[in-house]
Design an enzyme around this catalytic site. Sequence first.
Site, mmCIF file in Angstrom:
data_model
loop_
_atom_site.group_PDB
_atom_site.id
_atom_site.type_symbol
_atom_site.label_atom_id
_atom_site.label_comp_id
_atom_site.label_asym_id
_atom_site.label_seq_id
_atom_site.Cartn_x
_atom_site.Cartn_y
_atom_site.Cartn_z
ATOM 1 C CG LEU A 185 -1.955 1.063 1.385
ATOM 2 C CD1 LEU A 185 -2.916 1.078 0.204
ATOM 3 C CD2 LEU A 185 -2.755 0.855 2.678
ATOM 4 C CG ASP B 207 2.020 6.483 -7.838
ATOM 5 O OD1 ASP B 207 2.579 5.545 -8.428
ATOM 6 O OD2 ASP B 207 1.238 7.281 -8.399
ATOM 7 C CE1 TYR C 184 -0.462 11.898 -11.832
ATOM 8 C CE2 TYR C 184 0.554 11.171 -9.797
ATOM 9 C CZ TYR C 184 -0.220 10.913 -10.900
ATOM 10 O OH TYR C 184 -0.755 9.662 -11.055
ATOM 11 C CE LYS D 112 1.846 6.772 -11.819
ATOM 12 N NZ LYS D 112 1.658 7.908 -10.889
ATOM 13 C CG HIS E 179 1.332 8.799 -16.540
ATOM 14 N ND1 HIS E 179 1.574 9.922 -15.798
ATOM 15 C CD2 HIS E 179 0.129 8.351 -16.116
ATOM 16 C CE1 HIS E 179 0.576 10.132 -14.969
ATOM 17 N NE2 HIS E 179 -0.330 9.194 -15.142
HETATM 18 P P1 NDP Z 1 -8.460 7.620 -4.680
HETATM 19 O O1 NDP Z 1 -9.332 6.491 -5.062
HETATM 20 O O2 NDP Z 1 -7.246 7.388 -3.866
HETATM 21 O O3 NDP Z 1 -9.411 8.664 -3.953
HETATM 22 C C1 NDP Z 1 -8.969 9.893 -3.481
HETATM 23 C C2 NDP Z 1 -10.204 10.681 -3.067
HETATM 24 O O4 NDP Z 1 -10.867 10.006 -2.005
HETATM 25 C C3 NDP Z 1 -9.870 12.056 -2.589
HETATM 26 O O5 NDP Z 1 -10.933 12.898 -3.007
HETATM 27 C C4 NDP Z 1 -9.879 11.915 -1.069
HETATM 28 O O6 NDP Z 1 -10.287 13.130 -0.494
HETATM 29 C C5 NDP Z 1 -10.889 10.827 -0.833
HETATM 30 N N1 NDP Z 1 -10.566 9.955 0.297
HETATM 31 C C6 NDP Z 1 -9.357 9.413 0.599
HETATM 32 N N2 NDP Z 1 -9.448 8.634 1.692
HETATM 33 C C7 NDP Z 1 -10.734 8.666 2.080
HETATM 34 C C8 NDP Z 1 -11.441 8.069 3.145
HETATM 35 N N3 NDP Z 1 -10.830 7.272 4.012
HETATM 36 N N4 NDP Z 1 -12.770 8.316 3.251
HETATM 37 C C9 NDP Z 1 -13.400 9.112 2.362
HETATM 38 N N5 NDP Z 1 -12.784 9.710 1.340
HETATM 39 C C10 NDP Z 1 -11.464 9.497 1.192
HETATM 40 O O7 NDP Z 1 -8.114 8.423 -6.041
HETATM 41 P P2 NDP Z 1 -6.821 8.929 -6.775
HETATM 42 O O8 NDP Z 1 -7.275 9.210 -8.170
HETATM 43 O O9 NDP Z 1 -6.122 9.990 -6.065
HETATM 44 O O10 NDP Z 1 -5.880 7.627 -6.858
HETATM 45 C C11 NDP Z 1 -4.840 7.358 -5.934
HETATM 46 C C12 NDP Z 1 -3.488 7.510 -6.594
HETATM 47 O O11 NDP Z 1 -3.400 6.693 -7.768
HETATM 48 C C13 NDP Z 1 -3.197 8.913 -7.141
HETATM 49 O O12 NDP Z 1 -2.922 9.857 -6.138
HETATM 50 C C14 NDP Z 1 -2.047 8.615 -8.069
HETATM 51 O O13 NDP Z 1 -0.859 8.447 -7.338
HETATM 52 C C15 NDP Z 1 -2.509 7.306 -8.691
HETATM 53 N N6 NDP Z 1 -3.220 7.534 -9.973
HETATM 54 C C16 NDP Z 1 -2.600 7.102 -11.129
HETATM 55 C C17 NDP Z 1 -3.193 7.285 -12.347
HETATM 56 C C18 NDP Z 1 -2.518 6.797 -13.569
HETATM 57 O O14 NDP Z 1 -2.939 7.144 -14.694
HETATM 58 N N7 NDP Z 1 -1.472 6.001 -13.448
HETATM 59 C C19 NDP Z 1 -4.498 7.974 -12.489
HETATM 60 C C20 NDP Z 1 -5.078 8.363 -11.224
HETATM 61 C C21 NDP Z 1 -4.457 8.132 -10.022
HETATM 62 P P3 NDP Z 1 -9.329 13.980 0.505
HETATM 63 O O15 NDP Z 1 -8.020 14.223 -0.212
HETATM 64 O O16 NDP Z 1 -10.140 15.211 0.746
HETATM 65 O O17 NDP Z 1 -9.171 13.116 1.730
#
Ligand code: NDP
Length: 281
Positions: free
Chosen positions: A15, A43, A48, A73, A106
Site C-alpha cells: 500500500l 507515487d 502531476y 511516471k 504513464h
Molecule cells: P483515490 O481512489 O485514492 O481517492 C482519493 C479521493 O478520495 C480524494 O478525493 C480523497 O479526499 C478521498 N478519500 C481518501 N481517503 C478517504 C477516506 N478514508 N474516506 C473518504 N474519502 C477518502 O483516487 P486517486 O485518483 O487519487 O488515486 C490514488 C493515486 O493513484 C493517485 O494519487 C495517483 O498516485 C494514482 N493515480 C494514477 C493514475 C494513472 O494514470 N497512473 C491515475 C489516477 C491516479 P481527501 O483528499 O479530501 O481526503
Amino acid sequence: MPQVTLNNGVEMPLLGFGVFQIPPEDTERAVTEALAAGYRSIDTAAAYQNEEAVGRALARSGIPREELFVTTKLWIQDAGEEKAKRALETSLGKLGLDRLDLCLIHQPYGDYYGTWRSLEAGYRQDTVRAIGVSNFHPDRLTDLITHNDVVPAVDQVETHPYFQRIGDEEAMRKRGVRMEAWSPLAQGRHGLLQDPVLTEVAQAHGKSVAQVVLRWLMQREVVAVVKSTKPERMRENLAVFDFELTDGEMTRIAALDGTSGPGFDHRDADSVDFINSMQLT
Ligand code: NDP
C-alpha cells in the site's frame, strides 16, 4: 507494512500514498504527513507537476533512503528513446534522487516502445530498480513484452470494487506483471463509499468502507496507491492490516464488479485525443 516481490526480486510495499491532484504548494505538507502516518511508498508522476515538492518532503523526513519506495511516471510528450532518457534525468533531478524504485510509462500512447528501451537502459545502469507501465490493457502489455527484453514489473491501472478487472489481472499475473490499483476508492465517485454491501461489511468489522475496499485489494495482493490530503484519512487508509475479510465477504464484494465502468476509458478515441493533447509546461 506487507511487501510484494516484483518479477525481478525487488520488494514493494503493498500500500502506498499517491499525490495526483495535490497542488504543488500543498504536496510537501501532504507527503510529510503521509510519511509521519507510516507510508513508505510514494507515487508521483511528471504530469502531476509536484515531483520537486515530493523530493523536498522525502529529504526533510530524515527517513533512510532504503526504507522509501519512490515511483514516478514519464509523460506522453517525453515518449521516445532520447526524450525519455532526458525525462528520466529530469524527474530524478526534481525528486533529488540518484535512483528511482519504480518508473512507469504513464500512458500507452506515442512512441512508448522507444520509451521502454530507455527505461531498460536505466534499469541496466541501476538508475531505476524496477520499470513498468500504467494504463496498458493486456493486448498492448503482451505485445510490449514480446518485442522487448525486460518484462514490466507492474501495470498500474484503474481498479476498485465497481471495476475489478479480474481478467486483466489474470493476464498480467500469467506474464509475471503485478497489477497496481490507481483510484482504489474510485475517487469517492459512483457512490462507492456509500455502497450498501460495503457498508454492511464495514460495520461488521467496525471499519470504514474505505478500509474495507483497501483491505479487499490487500487480500488479493493487488498493490494500491491511495490519496488523501487529510492526516486522519491517511491514517485511516493505512489501518487495514489488523482485520481480515472472510471468504463470504470477498465473494459479496466480487459480485459488485461492473457496477460502474472506467472513470477514464483508454480505448475511447475522444479520451485518447484529450490525453494526447495534454502538454506539460
Ligand atoms: P483515490 O481512489 O485514492 O481517492 C482519493 C479521493 O478520495 C480524494 O478525493 C480523497 O479526499 C478521498 N478519500 C481518501 N481517503 C478517504 C477516506 N478514508 N474516506 C473518504 N474519502 C477518502 O483516487 P486517486 O485518483 O487519487 O488515486 C490514488 C493515486 O493513484 C493517485 O494519487 C495517483 O498516485 C494514482 N493515480 C494514477 C493514475 C494513472 O494514470 N497512473 C491515475 C489516477 C491516479 P481527501 O483528499 O479530501 O481526503
